[in-house]
Design a protein around this motif. Structure first.
Motif, PDB file in Angstrom:
ATOM      1  N   ALA A  96      -3.527   1.421   4.029  1.00  0.00           N
ATOM      2  CA  ALA A  96      -3.635   0.393   5.058  1.00  0.00           C
ATOM      3  C   ALA A  96      -3.464   1.034   6.424  1.00  0.00           C
ATOM      4  O   ALA A  96      -2.792   2.058   6.570  1.00  0.00           O
ATOM      5  N   TRP A  97      -4.070   0.413   7.443  1.00  0.00           N
ATOM      6  CA  TRP A  97      -3.978   0.889   8.821  1.00  0.00           C
ATOM      7  C   TRP A  97      -3.482  -0.277   9.671  1.00  0.00           C
ATOM      8  O   TRP A  97      -4.106  -1.335   9.739  1.00  0.00           O
ATOM      9  N   VAL A  98      -2.348  -0.093  10.344  1.00  0.00           N
ATOM     10  CA  VAL A  98      -1.753  -1.091  11.215  1.00  0.00           C
ATOM     11  C   VAL A  98      -2.078  -0.739  12.659  1.00  0.00           C
ATOM     12  O   VAL A  98      -1.835   0.395  13.095  1.00  0.00           O
ATOM     13  N   GLY A  99      -2.662  -1.686  13.414  1.00  0.00           N
ATOM     14  CA  GLY A  99      -2.989  -1.404  14.809  1.00  0.00           C
ATOM     15  C   GLY A  99      -3.519  -2.633  15.521  1.00  0.00           C
ATOM     16  O   GLY A  99      -3.815  -3.667  14.896  1.00  0.00           O
ATOM     17  N   VAL A 103       4.370  -2.684   9.599  1.00  0.00           N
ATOM     18  CA  VAL A 103       4.398  -1.560   8.663  1.00  0.00           C
ATOM     19  C   VAL A 103       5.250  -1.906   7.441  1.00  0.00           C
ATOM     20  O   VAL A 103       4.844  -1.679   6.288  1.00  0.00           O
ATOM     21  N   CYS A 104       6.425  -2.459   7.689  1.00  0.00           N
ATOM     22  CA  CYS A 104       7.311  -2.817   6.577  1.00  0.00           C
ATOM     23  C   CYS A 104       6.678  -3.861   5.665  1.00  0.00           C
ATOM     24  O   CYS A 104       6.914  -3.874   4.451  1.00  0.00           O
ATOM     25  N   GLU A 105       5.876  -4.727   6.239  1.00  0.00           N
ATOM     26  CA  GLU A 105       5.233  -5.790   5.465  1.00  0.00           C
ATOM     27  C   GLU A 105       4.214  -5.250   4.472  1.00  0.00           C
ATOM     28  O   GLU A 105       4.076  -5.782   3.359  1.00  0.00           O
ATOM     29  N   VAL A 106       3.497  -4.197   4.843  1.00  0.00           N
ATOM     30  CA  VAL A 106       2.409  -3.713   3.989  1.00  0.00           C
ATOM     31  C   VAL A 106       2.783  -2.491   3.160  1.00  0.00           C
ATOM     32  O   VAL A 106       2.053  -2.134   2.231  1.00  0.00           O
ATOM     33  N   ALA A 107       3.907  -1.835   3.466  1.00  0.00           N
ATOM     34  CA  ALA A 107       4.264  -0.600   2.768  1.00  0.00           C
ATOM     35  C   ALA A 107       4.869  -0.897   1.400  1.00  0.00           C
ATOM     36  O   ALA A 107       5.795  -1.699   1.268  1.00  0.00           O
ATOM     37  N   TYR A 160       0.837  -1.198   0.000  1.00  0.00           N
ATOM     38  CA  TYR A 160       0.000   0.000   0.000  1.00  0.00           C
ATOM     39  C   TYR A 160       0.872   1.247   0.000  1.00  0.00           C
ATOM     40  O   TYR A 160       1.911   1.293   0.663  1.00  0.00           O
ATOM     41  N   ASP A 161       0.420   2.268  -0.753  1.00  0.00           N
ATOM     42  CA  ASP A 161       1.247   3.462  -0.884  1.00  0.00           C
ATOM     43  C   ASP A 161       1.043   4.461   0.255  1.00  0.00           C
ATOM     44  O   ASP A 161       1.767   5.451   0.350  1.00  0.00           O
ATOM     45  N   VAL A 175       4.422   6.706   5.164  1.00  0.00           N
ATOM     46  CA  VAL A 175       4.075   6.048   6.421  1.00  0.00           C
ATOM     47  C   VAL A 175       3.819   7.124   7.478  1.00  0.00           C
ATOM     48  O   VAL A 175       4.682   7.964   7.722  1.00  0.00           O
ATOM     49  N   TRP A 176       2.633   7.086   8.078  1.00  0.00           N
ATOM     50  CA  TRP A 176       2.250   8.083   9.087  1.00  0.00           C
ATOM     51  C   TRP A 176       2.013   7.347  10.406  1.00  0.00           C
ATOM     52  O   TRP A 176       1.041   6.621  10.559  1.00  0.00           O
ATOM     53  N   ILE A 177       2.942   7.536  11.345  1.00  0.00           N
ATOM     54  CA  ILE A 177       2.903   6.873  12.648  1.00  0.00           C
ATOM     55  C   ILE A 177       2.324   7.845  13.682  1.00  0.00           C
ATOM     56  O   ILE A 177       2.665   9.028  13.677  1.00  0.00           O
TER      57      ILE A 177
END
Length: 488
Positions: free
Chosen positions: A53-56, A129-133, A7-8, A139-141
């Motif tokens: 994508a949203w990682v959480g 994050v690295c997996e989906v980026a 995902y971009d 990337v916005w943390i």
């Protein structure tokens, strides 16, 4: 899309923007979660044109669900065990960092085991994050729970653009220096290209800490650091930018909701259920010791006691959303507040006229919009708050020219909203006087103040905040390097 999709645009936050609910028939469904971050980011994500994508964390301990889609957004859950929730979230995040970053209103607790868990969970988030980026992704943390993630992602994925936003205050170096792991936190954050804060003072506090702890140099919003003592960054010098980018709300969406027939009818029902008092004063907070709820209750109680207001004419509603109830300081706070409410009501209320309505529960946006419509005075008295979006929600919902906002000068919102009735919540006498002024000022004066406040929020809404942040990230001093490390 499959699990291998990239995902971009990737958001990383402690929680996913949804909660899992179990229906009466035993089936489960995902619903939008409450909270300022989700509310703010929801409209941003709806308007995002690319894939995101949203990682959480999914909100419950144990194995994480498989990644799934919510609308056009890919949700990538990160697992947390019960022990990890206790150490990483309730422990280090909310019993170490939270009090330290909020002026040490209660003393922070330092446990090495909590810190070890915090590092491990931040590593887990970084790997997700690295997996989906995608290559070259943005990337916005978000926030204090993930302060090590920027450098951890930078180490593995030098090709991505990394931003970090702090939703809470960043403390002065004299307080931050108490943290035993202060250097590691700063090195983690300096992995980002752009760091956003709620107030200019927060950005300056961060820069001063980098100077004092790491020996970095600062020039305006730029921070230059050699990186020599950090093997993960390969000893490479870093130049990052730290600036104030105050968060806001979806002003258009909230106004449309407040204007809806259902919300208007509900507001009338609420006021009628209160006995149609002359004045309704409202407080809306998470049940947290930073919010100044005890201070406002003391002020309200004294106003009732000395006869400045009476329960026949003025009713106070306090909505206190449950929060971190397994942390001792929060359990103690709840007991204190409920005891104070009971004493005041026992002393001054009578049949048909209740002084304080205390509601220890959360409400959907529709109900909150109706409560804002009912409130003649909004009472917001934090002892320290990064922003306080309730202030912005209230003035947006009360676009009828009525209402009055009493706002602590120790909120980030106070710097943007000087037309509010500003107060020092520690000064109980001054707070009482400010409440009375907000109640008794001429309607024309209140309308003048509220009009200016609404204009500010409308001009600087959540879309403006997101665009300002992303512009700051895009123009950050350093450009990402191509390639990735640490991946098969």
């Amino acid at each position: 899309m499959g699990s291998s999709a990239r995902y971009d645009f990737v958001i990383a936050a402690n929680r996913l923007p949804v909660d899992q609910h179990t229906n009466p028939d035993g089936s489960t469904e995902w619903r939008t979660a409450p909270g300022g971050l989700v509310t703010a980011m929801d409209s941003v994500m709806r308007s995002w044109e690319g894939n995101a994508a949203w990682v959480g964390w999914a909100g419950f301990p144990g194995e994480a669900p498989e990644p799934f889609d919510e609308g056009k957004l890919r949700l990538h859950p990160v697992p947390l065990s019960t022990k990890e929730l206790s150490d990483y979230y309730e422990g280090f995040s909310n019993d170490t960092l939270w009090p330290l970053y909020h002026d040490v209103i209660v003393p922070p607790t330092f446990h090495r085991s909590w810190w070890t868990c915090y590092r491990e969970i931040n590593q887990r988030f970084a790997e997700a994050v690295c997996e989906v980026a995608a290559e070259g992704a943005t990337v916005w943390i978000h926030d204090y729970q993930l302060q090590l993630v920027p450098a951890l992602v930078r180490d593995r994925r030098p090709d991505v653009r990394i931003g970090w936003f702090n939703h809470i205050p960043f403390p002065p170096v004299e307080l931050f220096a108490q943290l035993p792991w202060r250097s590691s936190i700063l090195r983690g954050l300096l992995g980002a290209d752009f760091l956003g804060f709620q107030r200019p003072d927060d950005a300056r506090n961060f820069g001063r800490s980098c100077r004092a702890v790491l020996g970095a140099t600062t020039k305006g919003e730029k921070i230059e650091w050699s990186g020599a003592d950090d093997d993960r960054l390969g000893g490479a010098p870093r130049t990052v930018r730290a600036a104030a980018v105050p968060i806001s709300i979806d002003a258009v969406g909230l106004r449309e909701l407040a204007d809806s027939e259902a919300v208007q009818e509900r507001a009338e029902e609420i006021r009628a259920s209160l006995g149609n008092p002359d004045v309704v004063v409202l407080g809306v907070d998470r049940l947290d010791y930073t919010k100044g709820i005890r201070h406002r209750l003391r002020a309200i109680g004294e106003l009732y006691d000395d006869g400045s207001i009476s329960p026949d004419e003025v009713t106070f509603i306090q909505v206190a959303t449950p929060s971190r109830e397994r942390v001792e300081a929060y359990r103690t706070l709840r007991e204190q507040i409920e005891g104070t409410v009971g004493r005041i009501n026992g002393d001054v209320s009578h049949l048909g006229a209740t002084a304080i309505h205390y509601l220890h529960q959360s409400y959907p946006r529709e109900e909150m919009a109706a409560l804002y419509q009912v409130a003649d005075v909004m009472l917001i008295t934090p002892l320290r708050d990064g922003m306080n979006l309730v202030a912005k929600e209230y003035v947006t919902a009360r676009h009828d020219g009525k209402g009055a906002l009493v706002l602590s000068e120790f909120t980030g919102a106070a710097q943007e909203m000087p037309q509010a009735y500003l107060c020092n919540p520690h000064d109980i006498t001054g707070l009482k006087e400010t409440i009375l002024r907000a109640i008794s000022d001429e309607p024309a004066e209140k309308e003048r103040r509220m009009k200016a406040l609404r204009r500010r929020v409308r001009k600087h809404d959540v879309q403006t905040w997101a665009q300002d942040f992303l512009n700051g990230l895009e123009s950050a001093p350093e450009r990402p390097r191509s390639g990735a490390r640490g991946e098969a």
